[in-house]
Design an enzyme around this catalytic site. Structure first.
Site, PDB file in Angstrom:
ATOM      1  N   THR A  94       0.789  -1.290  -0.035  1.00  0.00           N
ATOM      2  CA  THR A  94      -0.224   0.021   0.127  1.00  0.00           C
ATOM      3  C   THR A  94       0.845   1.339   0.137  1.00  0.00           C
ATOM      4  O   THR A  94       0.503   2.240  -0.682  1.00  0.00           O
ATOM      5  CB  THR A  94      -1.022   0.167   1.373  1.00  0.00           C
TER       6      THR A  94
ATOM      7  N   CYS B 263      -2.290 -18.628  21.965  1.00  0.00           N
ATOM      8  CA  CYS B 263      -2.494 -17.524  22.809  1.00  0.00           C
ATOM      9  C   CYS B 263      -1.452 -16.452  22.129  1.00  0.00           C
ATOM     10  O   CYS B 263      -0.207 -16.835  21.951  1.00  0.00           O
ATOM     11  CB  CYS B 263      -2.179 -17.609  24.385  1.00  0.00           C
TER      12      CYS B 263
END
Length: 338
Positions: A12, A275
């Site tokens: 981008t 996690c």
């Protein structure tokens, strides 16, 4: 004058709005100072290497990592630092891969990008690029302040192989869940020296061989034997096992048998936690004791991105399975906490 090589892979950050079509298109990064005139005030000698064609980072691959590492090797003596402009989606994978490929790195390799194109009024691209260049140029007593592969985004510098992309909607796109940030850009650039890698004593050594034949098995309650067999009975050489909590899995006999069979057939199994923060502790609970006994390898607090790329790197070298397993549990480039 400090010499920095900007390597534009795509993403981008290098897009501008085509006034005729309204579509985002890449601009010529060889003319970067026309698009970012603020760079002239940095007083650096900037060179640009642009990929042709440029890549959406979703198409990143070990072949591109090899191209990047080879380019850095070939230009290593010519430049003081390197800034890689990269799409954010796979930036942490590339940063992790390069950290393993560039052994004894003594110069900064800073990956950055943006959430908005450089031509947008509210873009984050200019700040990310300018500060990444400043970090790549910073020296202390003639040596690079940050001699490692890093990700710079939204005022924070992360160790590359500790970073994860966690947000696609905010400028604060990256985090380092299990390791402190290396630097922070406020009114001044603040470097946290205790967390930055030490300067190496040996010359740069570049590794370009990868073995990407890896399967990923993410556990969830109710996972079926068919889903597990699809990975454990496949032709992969290693399996990244994403487990619960501190490395726990179901203790169902059929599941344990699947893993045992895979290990017996020579597959490496690396246990990492789902996690974002915390570490695998095999044997802490009964639900991971059997994994430890059968020879499943602990990934400790290594990120998924670093686990995958480290495995690819190690399996691409001339190591035995036992050697790869031992090295997966050691910190090679600061990617895990021992």
């Amino acid at each position: 004058m400090t010499k920095i090589l900007i390597i534009y892979t795509g993403g981008t950050i290098g897009m501008v709005n085509d006034p005729k079509t309204g579509v985002l298109i890449p601009f010529n990064f060889a003319q970067i100072q026309q698009n970012v005139p603020e760079l002239a005030r940095l007083n650096y000698d900037l060179s640009v290497h642009s990929f042709d064609p440029i890549l959406d980072s979703s198409n990143m691959s070990p072949l591109i990592w090899e191209e990047l590492a080879t380019l850095i090797r070939d230009k290593y003596e010519e430049f003081d630092g390197f800034v890689i402009l990269h799409g954010s989606d796979t930036m942490s994978f590339t940063a992790s891969a390069l950290s393993f490929m560039l052994e004894n790195l003594s110069k900064p390799v800073i990956l950055t990008g943006s959430q908005l194109p450089i031509g947008e009024i509210r873009t984050d691209a200019k700040e990310n690029l300018i500060t990444a260049l400043e970090i790549a140029a910073t020296k202390k007593q003639g040596k690079a302040m940050v001699p490692e592969v890093c990700v710079y985004f939204d005022y924070q510098l992360f160790r590359g192989n500790r970073s994860i992309k966690y947000n696609s909607e905010k400028f604060e796109a990256f985090r380092s869940p299990n390791y402190p940030i290396l630097a922070e850009a406020g009114v001044n650039l603040s470097f946290y020296k205790n967390y930055i890698a030490k300067q190496p004593t040996e010359p740069l050594k570049v590794h370009t061989k990868f073995n990407a034949n890896i399967g990923v098995l993410k556990l969830y309650p109710g996972i079926s034997p068919q889903a597990v067999h699809a990975i454990t009975k496949s032709g992969v050489d290693a399996i990244v096992l994403e487990t619960f909590g501190s490395g726990n899995t179901t203790t169902a006999d059929w599941f344990i048998s699947c893993l045992e069979e895979a290990v017996q057939h020579g597959k490496l199994i690396i246990d990492i936690t789902q996690c974002k923060r915390g570490s695998v502790e095999l044997g802490k609970y009964e639900t991971s004791k059997k994994l430890q006994q059968m020879g499943v390898v602990s990934g400790y607090d290594t990120t998924f991105e670093a686990t995958v790329t480290k495995l690819m790197y190690l399996m691409g070298q001339d190591y035995t399975n036992a050697e790869v397993a031992a090295l997966m549990e050691q910190s090679l480039r600061g990617e895990l906490t021992v």
